[in-house]
Motif scaffolding. Sequence first.
Motif, short mmCIF file in Angstrom:
data_model
loop_
_atom_site.label_atom_id
_atom_site.label_comp_id
_atom_site.label_asym_id
_atom_site.label_seq_id
_atom_site.Cartn_x
_atom_site.Cartn_y
_atom_site.Cartn_z
N ALA A 215 10.97 -1.12 2.82
CA ALA A 215 10.64 0.09 3.56
C ALA A 215 10.83 -0.22 5.04
CB ALA A 215 9.20 0.52 3.29
N ARG A 216 11.41 0.71 5.72
CA ARG A 216 11.67 0.57 7.15
C ARG A 216 10.37 0.62 7.96
NH1 ARG A 216 15.97 4.16 10.66
NH2 ARG A 216 14.92 3.99 12.69
N ARG A 217 10.34 -0.17 9.03
CA ARG A 217 9.27 -0.10 10.01
C ARG A 217 9.89 0.10 11.39
NH1 ARG A 217 4.18 -2.77 8.16
NH2 ARG A 217 3.55 -2.60 10.35
N ASP A 218 9.16 0.76 12.27
CA ASP A 218 9.66 1.02 13.62
C ASP A 218 8.76 0.41 14.69
OD1 ASP A 218 11.94 2.59 12.81
OD2 ASP A 218 10.52 4.17 12.28
N ASP A 219 7.90 -0.54 14.29
CA ASP A 219 6.95 -1.13 15.22
C ASP A 219 7.25 -2.59 15.57
OD1 ASP A 219 6.37 -2.26 12.79
OD2 ASP A 219 4.25 -1.69 12.75
N GLY A 220 8.46 -3.08 15.17
CA GLY A 220 8.82 -4.44 15.51
C GLY A 220 8.25 -5.50 14.59
N VAL A 221 7.59 -5.09 13.51
CA VAL A 221 6.98 -6.03 12.57
C VAL A 221 7.89 -6.22 11.36
CG1 VAL A 221 5.04 -6.41 10.99
CG2 VAL A 221 4.63 -5.50 13.28
N LEU A 222 8.06 -7.48 10.95
CA LEU A 222 8.82 -7.84 9.76
C LEU A 222 7.87 -8.56 8.82
CD1 LEU A 222 11.55 -8.13 8.21
CD2 LEU A 222 11.87 -10.29 9.45
N ARG A 223 7.63 -7.97 7.65
CA ARG A 223 6.76 -8.61 6.66
C ARG A 223 7.60 -8.98 5.44
NH1 ARG A 223 1.22 -5.20 6.04
NH2 ARG A 223 2.67 -3.46 5.62
N LEU A 224 7.50 -10.25 5.05
CA LEU A 224 8.35 -10.80 4.00
C LEU A 224 7.49 -11.39 2.89
CD1 LEU A 224 10.76 -12.75 6.38
CD2 LEU A 224 11.25 -10.57 5.26
N GLY B 63 0.77 -1.23 0.00
CA GLY B 63 0.00 0.00 0.00
C GLY B 63 0.81 1.28 0.00
N GLY B 64 2.06 1.20 -0.35
CA GLY B 64 2.90 2.39 -0.41
C GLY B 64 4.20 2.07 -1.11
N ALA B 65 4.94 3.11 -1.49
CA ALA B 65 6.19 2.90 -2.21
C ALA B 65 7.30 2.45 -1.27
CB ALA B 65 6.61 4.19 -2.90
N PRO B 66 8.25 1.63 -1.78
CA PRO B 66 9.41 1.28 -0.96
C PRO B 66 10.36 2.46 -0.84
CG PRO B 66 9.71 0.44 -3.18
CD PRO B 66 8.32 1.03 -3.12
N GLN B 67 11.27 2.35 0.11
CA GLN B 67 12.27 3.41 0.28
C GLN B 67 13.51 3.19 -0.59
OE1 GLN B 67 11.72 2.99 4.78
NE2 GLN B 67 12.54 5.07 4.60
N GLY B 68 13.55 2.08 -1.28
CA GLY B 68 14.67 1.80 -2.16
C GLY B 68 14.59 0.40 -2.71
#
Length: 391
Positions: free
Chosen positions: A63-72, A22-27
């Motif tokens: 894209a970086r997350r800061d909530d401890g969630v890793l989605r692969l 639902g959004g663009a990656p950061q790289g």
Amino acid sequence: MGAGAGAEAARQVRDTFAELYGGAPQGVWAAPGRVNLIGEHTDYNDGFVMPFALPHVTTAALARRDDGVLRLHSADVPGGPVELRVEDLAPQSDTNWTAYPAGVVWALREAGHPVTGADVHLTSTVPSGAGLSSSAALEVVVALALNDLFGLGIEGRQLARLCQRAENVYVGAPTGIMDQTASACCTDGHALFLDTRDLAQRQIPFDLAREGLRLLVVDTRVQHAHSDGEYGKRRAGCEKGAALLGVDALRDVAYAGLDAALARLGDEAEVRRLVRHIVTENERVERVVSLLESAGPRAIGPVLTEGHASLRDDFRISCPELDLAVDTALSSGALGARMTGGGFGGSAIVLAEESDVPSLTEAIEAAFATAGHTAPRVFEAVPSAGARRIA
């Protein structure tokens, strides 16, 4: 991967990432698979290796997350994103493909780096199970992306060490350091002469096209897995040999003193074979470097073939399909050929004159058909760039 192909791959990965999350990656980042020119199973014996990177890459949008969630998510595996919590990651808790990128996150956090989660989408052109380091490419691309996104400041050699730790401890595969270092550190048009003890590196020019030569990869399509028992047995046997000889690693057994070392091993026949391969293979790596710098790439053919005989007869990790590929190539005019990678399947490499490539390819495909084997995949290996950001 050329500039145009790289840009298109980056666009496709970015678009798919946006659809998934639902959004663009950061790289977008890419890390290659590798072919090992010479130096097989020497890496976990602190020895010498000489890989080069392939144009085949694993590409990752993050894209970086800061909530401890890793989605692969992987384009090459059915199903939607897999969601994990970074604080729940634990060694050998995952037997799926997700263990490799999750293991990298775990290794970074274990080393004290503040990785707090990410959304990840991956796709790959590195053949899986072909002995071309598809797992290392996956680890390195994720590590490089996280390094950039979180501003960790880790240089290539240390990234490789962390990726190796992810595979050894988290995944449970006892691999050496070569694959990750090749993916992280190789340069375009060169082979990497690597001392796996201290990670000292030299980039050796390896421009086959200029010499009218080609290096073919013959993917036998016989699958192998590094985490299975046979690879571990070879590593344990090498460690036993070093212990019996009173050295830190088989790297410390001098080639000139090999006969005396083998005599000291007495009736340990299996260990003797393993020791002989490692010591002679280290010498072959040094010989290939010397030949490339003095006589040119045509001169290394016989050394490659010697290496295959050693892997087949002493280390005993070849298989009928690999032997058939090598034997057919040599009888059809190749300058040299050998299996490459961990063994028990995977790929062989063939050094040949450019003009002989069509007939060699045809001969290998015909030999496989006659033997009733699955048709091999034959393609050219071009020394290419290591891991990098592409968008």
